[in-house]
Scaffold this motif. Structure first.
Motif, PDB file in Angstrom:
ATOM      1  N   GLU A 252      36.407  17.753  24.031  1.00  0.00           N
ATOM      2  CA  GLU A 252      36.772  17.923  24.973  1.00  0.00           C
ATOM      3  C   GLU A 252      38.291  17.741  25.237  1.00  0.00           C
ATOM      4  O   GLU A 252      38.958  18.361  25.965  1.00  0.00           O
ATOM      5  N   GLU A 253      38.425  16.794  24.405  1.00  0.00           N
ATOM      6  CA  GLU A 253      39.940  15.436  24.196  1.00  0.00           C
ATOM      7  C   GLU A 253      40.734  17.543  23.559  1.00  0.00           C
ATOM      8  O   GLU A 253      42.100  17.769  24.896  1.00  0.00           O
ATOM      9  N   GLU A 254      40.854  17.797  23.115  1.00  0.00           N
ATOM     10  CA  GLU A 254      41.083  19.339  22.217  1.00  0.00           C
ATOM     11  C   GLU A 254      41.288  20.340  23.883  1.00  0.00           C
ATOM     12  O   GLU A 254      42.627  20.873  23.799  1.00  0.00           O
ATOM     13  N   ARG A 255      40.670  20.434  24.298  1.00  0.00           N
ATOM     14  CA  ARG A 255      39.888  21.128  25.432  1.00  0.00           C
ATOM     15  C   ARG A 255      41.190  21.270  26.943  1.00  0.00           C
ATOM     16  O   ARG A 255      42.028  21.348  27.273  1.00  0.00           O
ATOM     17  N   GLU A 256      41.252  19.247  26.912  1.00  0.00           N
ATOM     18  CA  GLU A 256      42.309  19.377  27.639  1.00  0.00           C
ATOM     19  C   GLU A 256      44.088  19.267  27.307  1.00  0.00           C
ATOM     20  O   GLU A 256      44.946  19.516  28.505  1.00  0.00           O
ATOM     21  N   GLU A 257      43.773  19.369  26.091  1.00  0.00           N
ATOM     22  CA  GLU A 257      45.491  19.677  25.431  1.00  0.00           C
ATOM     23  C   GLU A 257      45.549  20.867  25.925  1.00  0.00           C
ATOM     24  O   GLU A 257      46.962  20.858  26.628  1.00  0.00           O
TER      25      GLU A 257
ATOM     26  N   GLN B 274      46.553  21.007  29.362  1.00  0.00           N
ATOM     27  CA  GLN B 274      47.808  20.725  30.013  1.00  0.00           C
ATOM     28  C   GLN B 274      48.701  21.887  29.844  1.00  0.00           C
ATOM     29  O   GLN B 274      49.592  21.476  30.411  1.00  0.00           O
ATOM     30  N   SER B 275      48.862  22.470  28.695  1.00  0.00           N
ATOM     31  CA  SER B 275      49.707  23.175  28.041  1.00  0.00           C
ATOM     32  C   SER B 275      50.199  24.575  28.728  1.00  0.00           C
ATOM     33  O   SER B 275      50.725  25.159  28.821  1.00  0.00           O
ATOM     34  N   ILE B 276      48.811  25.213  29.516  1.00  0.00           N
ATOM     35  CA  ILE B 276      48.894  26.026  30.080  1.00  0.00           C
ATOM     36  C   ILE B 276      49.348  25.468  31.662  1.00  0.00           C
ATOM     37  O   ILE B 276      49.921  26.629  31.502  1.00  0.00           O
ATOM     38  N   ARG B 277      49.119  24.511  32.179  1.00  0.00           N
ATOM     39  CA  ARG B 277      49.469  24.079  33.279  1.00  0.00           C
ATOM     40  C   ARG B 277      50.816  23.755  33.691  1.00  0.00           C
ATOM     41  O   ARG B 277      51.590  24.263  33.911  1.00  0.00           O
ATOM     42  N   ASP B 278      51.467  23.274  31.694  1.00  0.00           N
ATOM     43  CA  ASP B 278      52.810  23.095  31.826  1.00  0.00           C
ATOM     44  C   ASP B 278      53.997  24.678  31.648  1.00  0.00           C
ATOM     45  O   ASP B 278      54.758  24.340  31.898  1.00  0.00           O
ATOM     46  N   LYS B 279      52.866  25.609  30.867  1.00  0.00           N
ATOM     47  CA  LYS B 279      53.895  26.700  31.024  1.00  0.00           C
ATOM     48  C   LYS B 279      53.914  27.612  31.973  1.00  0.00           C
ATOM     49  O   LYS B 279      55.496  28.120  31.709  1.00  0.00           O
ATOM     50  N   TYR B 280      52.719  27.316  33.095  1.00  0.00           N
ATOM     51  CA  TYR B 280      52.817  27.724  33.714  1.00  0.00           C
ATOM     52  C   TYR B 280      53.030  27.175  35.429  1.00  0.00           C
ATOM     53  O   TYR B 280      53.417  28.094  36.827  1.00  0.00           O
ATOM     54  N   GLY B 281      53.570  25.676  34.771  1.00  0.00           N
ATOM     55  CA  GLY B 281      54.189  25.266  36.197  1.00  0.00           C
ATOM     56  C   GLY B 281      52.655  24.561  37.268  1.00  0.00           C
ATOM     57  O   GLY B 281      53.267  24.305  38.398  1.00  0.00           O
TER      58      GLY B 281
END
Length: 152
Positions: free
Chosen positions: A58-63, A66-73
């Protein structure tokens, strides 16, 4: 009578060979209480390992999220207190959350109110015009029927 006696004699022996389900259930329940401490410890450790493994996944999925959120704002969705309360109940559930009786009643009331009011005209003049048109519609319908039907 002979069949009854034979069944009584063989019946008990047959249960010991095939195993009576009621007796096995009792043995399993008793076995949990008298379980070897080493087995209980191993079972507990296996459960902890499984939970740890799922927590790491679950931690890996959350990371990754978060990377997708950062990439697409994208912004992380904030959970409302209602969602936090519903979360433990919905854990392991595939579909949508179950509606409470209050939500079901409110939904039914809203539907029934809409259905009742949708059949009525919105103002009095529309209602009067519809009522005045009824006799002419009925007469036209009866006229069509009498033309199609021939009385012999």
């Amino acid at each position: 009578m002979a069949a009854f006696i034979a069944k009584q004699m063989v019946g008990n022996q047959l249960k010991s060979v095939t195993g009576d389900k009621d007796e096995e259930g009792k043995k399993n329940e008793e076995g949990d209480e008298d379980e070897d401490p080493e087995i209980a410890e191993a079972r507990r450790e296996a459960e902890e390992k499984r939970k740890d493994k799922h927590r790491k996944m679950e931690e890996e999925r959350e990371e990754l999220r978060q990377s997708i959120r950062d990439k697409y704002g994208l912004k992380k969705r904030e959970k409302t207190p209602e969602e936090e309360v519903a979360q433990p109940l919905a854990e392991g559930r595939i579909g949508r959350k179950k509606k409470t009786p209050a939500e079901l009643a409110a939904e039914n009331n809203a539907d029934s109110d809409d259905d009742e009011l949708s059949s009525f005209p919105k103002n009095l003049t529309e209602l009067q015009s519809k009522v005045s048109e009824l006799p002419t519609k009925l007469a036209a319908g009866v006229g069509e029927v009498t033309q199609k039907c021939v009385v012999q």
